[in-house]
Design a protein around this motif. Structure first.
Motif, mmCIF file in Angstrom:
data_model
loop_
_atom_site.group_PDB
_atom_site.id
_atom_site.type_symbol
_atom_site.label_atom_id
_atom_site.label_comp_id
_atom_site.label_asym_id
_atom_site.label_seq_id
_atom_site.Cartn_x
_atom_site.Cartn_y
_atom_site.Cartn_z
ATOM 1 N N ARG A 104 0.842 -1.196 0.000
ATOM 2 C CA ARG A 104 0.000 0.000 0.000
ATOM 3 C C ARG A 104 0.881 1.251 0.000
ATOM 4 O O ARG A 104 1.863 1.327 0.737
ATOM 5 C CB ARG A 104 -0.914 -0.004 1.218
ATOM 6 C CG ARG A 104 -1.880 1.183 1.258
ATOM 7 C CD ARG A 104 -2.917 1.002 2.348
ATOM 8 N NE ARG A 104 -2.302 0.913 3.673
ATOM 9 C CZ ARG A 104 -2.960 0.542 4.773
ATOM 10 N NH1 ARG A 104 -4.242 0.199 4.681
ATOM 11 N NH2 ARG A 104 -2.345 0.489 5.940
ATOM 12 N N ILE A 105 0.508 2.219 -0.836
ATOM 13 C CA ILE A 105 1.245 3.481 -0.905
ATOM 14 C C ILE A 105 0.517 4.501 -0.051
ATOM 15 O O ILE A 105 -0.653 4.821 -0.284
ATOM 16 C CB ILE A 105 1.354 3.973 -2.357
ATOM 17 C CG1 ILE A 105 2.065 2.922 -3.219
ATOM 18 C CG2 ILE A 105 2.091 5.306 -2.414
ATOM 19 C CD1 ILE A 105 2.160 3.293 -4.676
ATOM 20 N N GLY A 106 1.195 5.005 0.979
ATOM 21 C CA GLY A 106 0.595 5.960 1.891
ATOM 22 C C GLY A 106 0.509 7.349 1.298
ATOM 23 O O GLY A 106 0.962 7.618 0.173
ATOM 24 N N ALA A 107 -0.075 8.275 2.077
ATOM 25 C CA ALA A 107 -0.252 9.653 1.605
ATOM 26 C C ALA A 107 1.075 10.338 1.332
ATOM 27 O O ALA A 107 1.179 11.216 0.468
ATOM 28 C CB ALA A 107 -1.055 10.451 2.641
ATOM 29 N N ASN A 108 2.125 9.915 2.064
ATOM 30 C CA ASN A 108 3.453 10.514 1.871
ATOM 31 C C ASN A 108 4.272 9.793 0.809
ATOM 32 O O ASN A 108 5.451 10.081 0.622
ATOM 33 C CB ASN A 108 4.214 10.536 3.198
ATOM 34 C CG ASN A 108 4.363 9.126 3.786
ATOM 35 O OD1 ASN A 108 3.859 8.155 3.208
ATOM 36 N ND2 ASN A 108 5.058 9.027 4.906
ATOM 37 N N GLY A 109 3.661 8.819 0.143
ATOM 38 C CA GLY A 109 4.343 8.078 -0.909
ATOM 39 C C GLY A 109 5.133 6.888 -0.431
ATOM 40 O O GLY A 109 5.723 6.178 -1.241
ATOM 41 N N ALA A 110 5.140 6.641 0.877
ATOM 42 C CA ALA A 110 5.892 5.509 1.419
ATOM 43 C C ALA A 110 5.122 4.209 1.208
ATOM 44 O O ALA A 110 3.884 4.180 1.257
ATOM 45 C CB ALA A 110 6.165 5.719 2.909
ATOM 46 N N GLU A 111 5.877 3.130 0.966
ATOM 47 C CA GLU A 111 5.275 1.811 0.795
ATOM 48 C C GLU A 111 5.089 1.133 2.150
ATOM 49 O O GLU A 111 5.936 1.260 3.036
ATOM 50 C CB GLU A 111 6.153 0.924 -0.088
ATOM 51 C CG GLU A 111 6.266 1.389 -1.521
ATOM 52 C CD GLU A 111 7.137 0.450 -2.340
ATOM 53 O OE1 GLU A 111 7.253 -0.731 -1.941
ATOM 54 O OE2 GLU A 111 7.701 0.892 -3.348
ATOM 55 N N VAL A 115 -11.329 0.674 -0.317
ATOM 56 C CA VAL A 115 -11.608 1.263 -1.624
ATOM 57 C C VAL A 115 -11.031 2.682 -1.675
ATOM 58 O O VAL A 115 -11.216 3.478 -0.743
ATOM 59 C CB VAL A 115 -13.121 1.287 -1.888
ATOM 60 C CG1 VAL A 115 -13.425 2.018 -3.197
ATOM 61 C CG2 VAL A 115 -13.685 -0.127 -1.917
ATOM 62 N N GLY A 116 -10.333 2.980 -2.755
ATOM 63 C CA GLY A 116 -9.726 4.296 -2.926
ATOM 64 C C GLY A 116 -8.248 4.339 -2.605
ATOM 65 O O GLY A 116 -7.553 5.268 -3.021
ATOM 66 N N GLU A 117 -7.747 3.350 -1.873
ATOM 67 C CA GLU A 117 -6.326 3.308 -1.577
ATOM 68 C C GLU A 117 -5.544 2.866 -2.807
ATOM 69 O O GLU A 117 -6.096 2.262 -3.741
ATOM 70 C CB GLU A 117 -6.050 2.366 -0.400
ATOM 71 C CG GLU A 117 -6.612 2.878 0.925
ATOM 72 C CD GLU A 117 -6.281 1.965 2.087
ATOM 73 O OE1 GLU A 117 -6.229 2.451 3.223
ATOM 74 O OE2 GLU A 117 -6.086 0.745 1.856
ATOM 75 N N VAL A 118 -4.244 3.143 -2.811
ATOM 76 C CA VAL A 118 -3.396 2.836 -3.968
ATOM 77 C C VAL A 118 -2.375 1.786 -3.560
ATOM 78 O O VAL A 118 -1.761 1.868 -2.492
ATOM 79 C CB VAL A 118 -2.676 4.103 -4.477
ATOM 80 C CG1 VAL A 118 -1.749 3.760 -5.640
ATOM 81 C CG2 VAL A 118 -3.701 5.153 -4.892
#
Length: 639
Positions: A144-151, A161-164
């Protein structure tokens, strides 16, 4: 306690799949049948070798317990509910044989009876295994890629739903979703059965459990794990294995009265010879033999194994049949109606023309952005063409309020304070030129005033003509094309695929009315569709088939059959498989009836040895079970 840790598996890597053999011997019915058979064979060897009675007697008793305790318990539970189970008749007959000094014959009856039960359990298990094995392919974790771009590595069940998520080369996709960026070839064989990888780019949909190729994909999650395509497939198959076909329900209804009749007849076979001076042992032996050969075990097993095997075979080929009743009904259809867009066509239309109407004062980009913004909320394949065209031009889609889908008509929503509607044309004069070219025309309206006409084209599926020909050969009549599209576009496509009966410009209610008209004339209608507007017709038809890969959730729920593989030619194949299953059921019923009749007459008129009665009756039961399992073979699935 062992301190050995489990091997570490990379995130999303394909897990090992258990071998089929382990799954078979995990079935309790199979284990008990094997244990009973081994005990019987050892006891028989000692018996024939002249060993002491306690030695072979204990082994025969083991065979009785291993093979008979489950049906005995089930029979007692049924008896408590005031129903007579055929299983209980077999147990009573086996114990009766032992009581008159024929323990070997009784043990043989138990062993073969347990074997036939294991065959039925195997058919059910193979039905579930045919698709349930897909769950073993679903990764347990995802990146999962968090809001700060971290994996962050998280369990798949926690994805919202909506997460990347990030899918690296060689990993399995963790959830159903939409590719945001990246490109790769994805192996979708676990879902669609297609042997070749499918190219995926931004805007394409990917499914959980499919295998990524050499590229890196960023995917936005669009479904919870419990709502993924794989989860729904497994749910459908499990539900199908728990259902019973009308023929089976009829047999079970008759079985109750027949079993009571067998008990009454057995008492008569026992008492009447005694009144005429027969010996007790001889009369009891004849009665036990009669109870065995007259019991409807083979008849009870005649229906479900063939239908369950057919469901399993169809599942392996990407066709999910939701129940045994549906599998039986598929073979009865004699009339077919089929939708156009997304069913006979590829479901990947493209925008071919955008024509502004005079005096609107808007640019093409503005109108296209409005139309795409509203269509972005729709599930219809034509909507995808509009959205894809807007994205190809790099347009930003404005926010939409008060979105509403109008099945069979179009969509509407409020954009920037104005009501934008994208719908089928109300006036033929606006779209005549496009329709004469065989294109589908839709009109964009702003506050009720037409401002542009969009032309959309879609290609016929490569296997559409083959499917139409197959359905025509099976039913004896050409399918009818039912579509909400214009008549010219529908007739052009119909000519390509071999359909002559075209009904165009239909609303969902119109499609429903046509299906009901066929039904009122005594026709068994097979309806094929993929969209929300097809759902009423799919529900009303004798059998409804949804094209699952591009089909809407509503259509998938309304349909009786779901074609997960994007292959229309699978529809005549599953109809043909159903007809094979019906023939096998008929063969089984004839075979079972012939054996029962012949053995009963032999016992009543002559002297039928108990071992031959056991072998004849239970042998016919095993033959019926094996005949049904033939439909698991690859050769049973044909075009």
């Amino acid at each position: 306690m062992s301190t050995t840790s489990a091997p570490v598996v990379p995130v999303g890597r394909p897990p090992a799949v258990p071998r089929r053999r382990r799954r078979v011997f995990a079935l309790p019915e199979v284990r008990w049948a094997v244990a009973a058979t081994v005990a019987f064979l050892l006891g028989l060897a000692l018996d024939l070798a002249g060993a002491p009675a306690w030695a072979w007697g204990a082994l025969y008793a083991t065979a009785y317990v291993c093979g008979g305790w489950e049906p005995a318990w089930a029979g007692l539970l049924a008896l408590r509910e005031r129903t007579l189970d055929v299983d209980l008749l077999m147990i009573v007959a086996a114990l009766g044989a032992a009581a008159i000094g024929q323990p070997m014959d009784g043990a043989l009856l138990i062993v073969i009876f347990a074997t036939s039960g294991a065959l039925e359990a195997l058919a059910t298990a193979r039905t579930e295994d045919s698709v349930r094995g897909l769950l073993d392919l679903t990764p347990e974790t995802a990146r999962r890629i968090g809001a700060n771009g971290a994996e962050e590595v998280v369990p798949v069940a926690e994805l919202a739903v909506g997460e990347v998520i990030l899918v690296r080369p060689g990993e399995r996709v963790g959830a159903d979703g939409l590719v945001l960026d990246g490109s790769s070839d994805v192996d979708e064989a676990s879902i669609t059965g297609e042997p070749l990888p499918v190219a995926k780019h931004a805007g394409n949909q990917v499914f959980a459990a499919t295998v990524n190729g050499t590229g890196v994909l960023r995917v936005r999650v669009e479904r919870d794990a419990s709502e993924s395509v794989i989860a729904r497939i497994v749910e459908m198959v499990e539900r199908a294995s728990r259902t019973k076909a009308p023929a089976q329900l009829l047999i079970e209804k008759i079985e109750q009265r027949y079993s009571v009749g067998v008990v009454v007849a057995t008492l008569a076979v026992f008492t009447i010879p005694l009144l005429w001076g027969a010996e007790l042992t001889e009369a009891l032996l004849r009665a036990m033999t009669f109870m065995i050969v007259a019991s409807p075990c083979a008849v009870v097993l005649a229906t479900m194994p063939p239908l369950l095997s057919a469901i399993a075979n169809a599942g392996r080929h990407g066709v999910l049949v939701k129940s045994a009743a549906v599998m039986q009904q598929l073979g009865e259809v004699d009339s077919v109606v089929v939708d156009k867009t997304g069913t006979l066509t590829e479901g990947a239309p493209r925008l071919s023309a955008l024509r502004l109407l005079p005096g609107t004062g808007f640019t093409e980009e503005t109108v296209l952005a409005w139309a795409a913004a509203v269509e972005n909320n729709s599930e219809h394949p034509l909507a995808e063409a509009v959205v894809a065209a807007a994205r190809a031009r790099g347009l930003d889609l404005p926010a939409v309020e008060e979105f509403k889908a109008l099945p069979g008509i179009g969509v509407t929503g409020v954009v920037g304070g104005a009501t934008i509607t994208v719908a089928r044309p109300r006036h033929a004069g606006l779209v005549t030129e496009l329709e004469e070219l065989g294109e589908t025309a839709v009109v964009v309206e702003r506050d009720g005033h037409p401002i542009a006409v969009l032309g959309i084209v879609d290609q016929a599926r490569g296997d559409a003509a083959e499917a139409v020909a197959g359905l025509t050969a099976l039913t004896g009549a050409r399918p009818a094309l039912l579509t909400g599209d214009n008549a010219r576009a529908a007739e052009r496509l119909a000519g390509e695929v071999g359909i002559t009966d075209v009904r165009a410009g239909l609303l969902p209610q119109d499609k429903l009315d046509i299906v009901q008209e066929h039904a009122e004339r005594g026709r068994k209608v097979l309806a094929i569709g993929d969209g929300v507007n097809d759902a009423p017709a799919l529900t009303a038809a004798h059998v409804g088939v949804a094209m699952g890969r591009v089909g809407s959730d509503v259509a998938l729920k309304a349909a009786d059959v779901v074609v997960v593989r994007d292959e229309l030619a699978a529809v005549p194949a599953v109809v043909s498989l159903s007809r094979r299953a019906r023939r096998v059921v008929a063969q089984n019923l004839v075979l079972a009836g012939a054996f029962i009749t012949g053995l009963v007459l032999w016992d009543l008129i002559g002297t039928l040895p108990l071992p031959l009665g056991v072998l004849g009756h239970e042998g016919s039961t095993v033959l019926v079970g094996l005949n049904g399992l033939r439909l698991l073979r690859e050769s049973a699935w044909s075009r």
